[in-house]
Design a protein around this motif. Structure first.
Motif, PDB file in Angstrom:
ATOM      1  N   LEU A  38      10.262  92.174 146.440  1.00 11.41           N
ATOM      2  CA  LEU A  38      10.862  93.259 145.686  1.00 11.41           C
ATOM      3  C   LEU A  38      10.772  94.449 146.425  1.00 11.41           C
ATOM      4  O   LEU A  38      11.762  95.393 146.410  1.00 11.41           O
ATOM      5  CB  LEU A  38       9.624  93.630 144.670  1.00 11.41           C
ATOM      6  CG  LEU A  38       9.646  93.086 143.355  1.00 11.41           C
ATOM      7  CD1 LEU A  38       8.406  93.170 142.414  1.00 11.41           C
ATOM      8  CD2 LEU A  38      10.841  93.595 142.389  1.00 11.41           C
ATOM      9  N   LYS A  57      14.307  96.642 146.939  1.00 10.05           N
ATOM     10  CA  LYS A  57      14.364  98.405 146.564  1.00 10.05           C
ATOM     11  C   LYS A  57      14.561  99.011 147.785  1.00 10.05           C
ATOM     12  O   LYS A  57      15.395  99.728 147.636  1.00 10.05           O
ATOM     13  CB  LYS A  57      12.932  98.564 146.051  1.00 10.05           C
ATOM     14  CG  LYS A  57      12.635  98.238 144.622  1.00 10.05           C
ATOM     15  CD  LYS A  57      11.416  98.797 144.026  1.00 10.05           C
ATOM     16  CE  LYS A  57      10.140  97.819 144.264  1.00 10.05           C
ATOM     17  NZ  LYS A  57       9.015  98.642 143.561  1.00 10.05           N
ATOM     18  N   GLU A  70      19.102 100.919 138.740  1.00 10.58           N
ATOM     19  CA  GLU A  70      17.716 100.396 138.347  1.00 10.58           C
ATOM     20  C   GLU A  70      17.940  98.825 138.652  1.00 10.58           C
ATOM     21  O   GLU A  70      18.724  98.275 138.967  1.00 10.58           O
ATOM     22  CB  GLU A  70      17.856 100.334 136.986  1.00 10.58           C
ATOM     23  CG  GLU A  70      17.446 101.640 136.256  1.00 10.58           C
ATOM     24  CD  GLU A  70      17.068 102.021 134.918  1.00 10.58           C
ATOM     25  OE1 GLU A  70      15.970 102.215 134.560  1.00 10.58           O
ATOM     26  OE2 GLU A  70      17.871 101.549 134.011  1.00 10.58           O
ATOM     27  N   LEU A  71      16.629  98.331 138.987  1.00  3.74           N
ATOM     28  CA  LEU A  71      16.484  96.888 139.211  1.00  3.74           C
ATOM     29  C   LEU A  71      16.034  96.062 138.229  1.00  3.74           C
ATOM     30  O   LEU A  71      14.920  96.382 137.586  1.00  3.74           O
ATOM     31  CB  LEU A  71      15.629  96.880 140.356  1.00  3.74           C
ATOM     32  CG  LEU A  71      15.305  95.499 140.974  1.00  3.74           C
ATOM     33  CD1 LEU A  71      16.437  94.348 141.349  1.00  3.74           C
ATOM     34  CD2 LEU A  71      14.170  95.594 142.157  1.00  3.74           C
ATOM     35  N   ALA A 122      14.777  92.546 137.175  1.00  6.90           N
ATOM     36  CA  ALA A 122      14.087  91.337 138.104  1.00  6.90           C
ATOM     37  C   ALA A 122      14.408  90.110 137.067  1.00  6.90           C
ATOM     38  O   ALA A 122      13.830  90.043 135.700  1.00  6.90           O
ATOM     39  CB  ALA A 122      12.654  91.427 138.273  1.00  6.90           C
ATOM     40  N   SER A 170      13.989  87.090 135.718  1.00 12.09           N
ATOM     41  CA  SER A 170      13.016  85.840 135.856  1.00 12.09           C
ATOM     42  C   SER A 170      12.994  84.653 135.058  1.00 12.09           C
ATOM     43  O   SER A 170      11.968  84.039 134.931  1.00 12.09           O
ATOM     44  CB  SER A 170      11.479  86.811 135.373  1.00 12.09           C
ATOM     45  OG  SER A 170      11.711  87.295 134.027  1.00 12.09           O
ATOM     46  N   ALA A 176       5.098  90.132 139.819  1.00  8.63           N
ATOM     47  CA  ALA A 176       6.055  91.377 140.067  1.00  8.63           C
ATOM     48  C   ALA A 176       5.735  92.289 139.590  1.00  8.63           C
ATOM     49  O   ALA A 176       5.781  93.570 139.950  1.00  8.63           O
ATOM     50  CB  ALA A 176       7.625  90.771 139.463  1.00  8.63           C
ATOM     51  N   TYR A 177       5.035  92.307 138.124  1.00  9.88           N
ATOM     52  CA  TYR A 177       4.472  93.484 137.693  1.00  9.88           C
ATOM     53  C   TYR A 177       3.452  94.345 138.257  1.00  9.88           C
ATOM     54  O   TYR A 177       3.554  95.528 138.488  1.00  9.88           O
ATOM     55  CB  TYR A 177       3.765  93.110 136.139  1.00  9.88           C
ATOM     56  CG  TYR A 177       3.195  94.198 135.177  1.00  9.88           C
ATOM     57  CD1 TYR A 177       3.987  95.035 134.203  1.00  9.88           C
ATOM     58  CD2 TYR A 177       2.172  94.492 135.527  1.00  9.88           C
ATOM     59  CE1 TYR A 177       3.772  95.765 133.468  1.00  9.88           C
ATOM     60  CE2 TYR A 177       1.538  95.575 134.803  1.00  9.88           C
ATOM     61  CZ  TYR A 177       2.296  96.481 133.958  1.00  9.88           C
ATOM     62  OH  TYR A 177       1.892  97.359 133.027  1.00  9.88           O
ATOM     63  N   GLN A 182       6.950  96.233 139.082  1.00 14.32           N
ATOM     64  CA  GLN A 182       8.246  95.953 138.260  1.00 14.32           C
ATOM     65  C   GLN A 182       8.009  96.189 137.189  1.00 14.32           C
ATOM     66  O   GLN A 182       6.977  95.720 136.395  1.00 14.32           O
ATOM     67  CB  GLN A 182       8.705  94.631 138.823  1.00 14.32           C
ATOM     68  CG  GLN A 182      10.323  94.440 138.318  1.00 14.32           C
ATOM     69  CD  GLN A 182      11.428  95.141 138.626  1.00 14.32           C
ATOM     70  OE1 GLN A 182      11.106  95.657 139.942  1.00 14.32           O
ATOM     71  NE2 GLN A 182      11.989  95.182 137.730  1.00 14.32           N
ATOM     72  N   ARG A 183       9.054  96.680 136.279  1.00 11.68           N
ATOM     73  CA  ARG A 183       8.720  96.714 134.634  1.00 11.68           C
ATOM     74  C   ARG A 183       9.857  96.343 133.882  1.00 11.68           C
ATOM     75  O   ARG A 183       9.834  95.999 132.850  1.00 11.68           O
ATOM     76  CB  ARG A 183       8.588  98.187 134.447  1.00 11.68           C
ATOM     77  CG  ARG A 183       7.306  98.954 134.777  1.00 11.68           C
ATOM     78  CD  ARG A 183       5.893  98.220 134.274  1.00 11.68           C
ATOM     79  NE  ARG A 183       4.919  98.849 134.723  1.00 11.68           N
ATOM     80  CZ  ARG A 183       4.214  98.327 135.747  1.00 11.68           C
ATOM     81  NH1 ARG A 183       4.637  97.475 136.358  1.00 11.68           N
ATOM     82  NH2 ARG A 183       3.049  98.884 136.012  1.00 11.68           N
ATOM     83  N   PHE A 242      12.589  93.218 133.221  1.00 12.88           N
ATOM     84  CA  PHE A 242      12.660  92.034 133.410  1.00 12.88           C
ATOM     85  C   PHE A 242      13.889  91.117 132.809  1.00 12.88           C
ATOM     86  O   PHE A 242      14.140  91.726 131.697  1.00 12.88           O
ATOM     87  CB  PHE A 242      11.364  91.030 132.947  1.00 12.88           C
ATOM     88  CG  PHE A 242      10.158  91.511 133.790  1.00 12.88           C
ATOM     89  CD1 PHE A 242      10.164  90.730 135.114  1.00 12.88           C
ATOM     90  CD2 PHE A 242       9.470  92.377 133.615  1.00 12.88           C
ATOM     91  CE1 PHE A 242       8.807  90.988 135.980  1.00 12.88           C
ATOM     92  CE2 PHE A 242       8.292  92.744 134.418  1.00 12.88           C
ATOM     93  CZ  PHE A 242       8.082  92.101 135.346  1.00 12.88           C
ATOM     94  N   ILE A 300      14.302  87.672 144.458  1.00 12.52           N
ATOM     95  CA  ILE A 300      12.852  88.163 144.171  1.00 12.52           C
ATOM     96  C   ILE A 300      11.889  86.926 144.052  1.00 12.52           C
ATOM     97  O   ILE A 300      10.832  87.056 144.738  1.00 12.52           O
ATOM     98  CB  ILE A 300      12.879  89.104 142.919  1.00 12.52           C
ATOM     99  CG1 ILE A 300      13.844  90.443 143.013  1.00 12.52           C
ATOM    100  CG2 ILE A 300      11.313  89.499 142.462  1.00 12.52           C
ATOM    101  CD1 ILE A 300      13.794  91.025 141.890  1.00 12.52           C
TER     102      ILE A 300
END
Ligand SMILES: *Cc1c(COP(=O)(O)O)cnc(C)c1O
Length: 231
Positions: A8, A12, A30-31, A33, A35, A46-47, A51-52, A54, A224
């Motif tokens: 991550l 980033k 923005e990214l 992820a 999953s 990831a959280y 990371q927020r 998904f 990731i």
């Protein structure tokens, strides 16, 4: 540090670097992820790494993952949605990026009306020319669909999503992203009430090209979480 958190951080940094390289506003990409197929533990890791956002492509998987994640994790649907799962999707997701027909838009709108919810949506556009891909094809089809979807009170059209063709030619990839950006601009000028400025484009193999062409959200999975066995 865990491998996922390490990945991550690296991604980033790369996004930041590309953003600067192409004179984009810092923080404007923005990214997401992606999953899909990965276990809950991977998402939690990831959280933990900050990371927020998904991305999931199946309602059946989201049914398990969404309620198990902390409240402030946001889930985006990025895979084709079937009519019979529209109500569940409306309940689970914060955003649906894979609106690929007027019919599915109507189903989601009706479900959101019952929930008293306004759903952010993206128009899924087939920019690859590959028939196996879902999405609206061409300007006329997108415009006709927008005419109807714009009147759906519980949907907020925020942007456009596309997947580049599966080829090695970087120019062909860039061209397809450019097509999506131009389509977005055209539609916004055709429908002044639209105001859909977001572009969800770019994955593990082509996010640099996507950022160059104006992506506001890159959807990254394997870089990731590691490679997947399917999809
Ligand atoms: C799986 C998937 C991604 C992520 O792909 P990677 O190559 O693993 O980064 C992005 N977008 C969509 C729509 C997907 O289905």
């Amino acid at each position: 540090m865990s491998l996922i958190i390490n990945n991550l951080e690296r991604i980033k940094k790369e996004i930041e670097k590309e953003t600067l390289k192409y004179n984009r506003t810092p923080g404007s990409v923005e990214l997401l992820a992606v999953s899909k197929t990965k276990p809950l533990e991977a998402l939690l890791e990831a959280y933990e790494g900050g990371q927020r956002l998904f991305g999931e492509n199946r309602v059946q998987e989201a049914v398990v993952k969404v309620p198990a994640m902390p409240e402030d994790a946001q889930f985006f649907l990025i895979g084709h949605l079937q009519s019979n799962k529209a109500a569940k999707a409306a309940e689970l997701f914060d955003c649906i990026q894979s609106i690929d027909s007027v019919k599915i838009a109507r189903k989601v709108n009706n479900a959101c009306e019952k929930l008293g919810k306004i759903m952010d949506i993206y128009m899924d556009v087939n920019i690859s020319g590959e028939e196996s891909k879902t999405g609206f094809t061409g300007e006329d089809e997108v415009r006709e669909a927008l005419k109807e979807i714009l009147s759906m009170k519980n949907l907020k059209i925020v942007g456009f999503m596309g997947i580049a063709p599966h080829v090695d030619d970087k120019n062909a990839i860039k061209e397809s992203f450019k097509d999506l950006r131009e389509l977005k601009d055209q539609m916004n000028s055709y429908f002044p009430e639209l105001k859909a400025e977001k572009l969800s484009m770019g994955m593990t193999s082509d996010f640099s090209e996507a950022i160059e062409e104006g992506s506001t959200m890159v959807r990254i999975g394997s870089a990731i979480f590691g490679s997947r066995e399917y999809i």
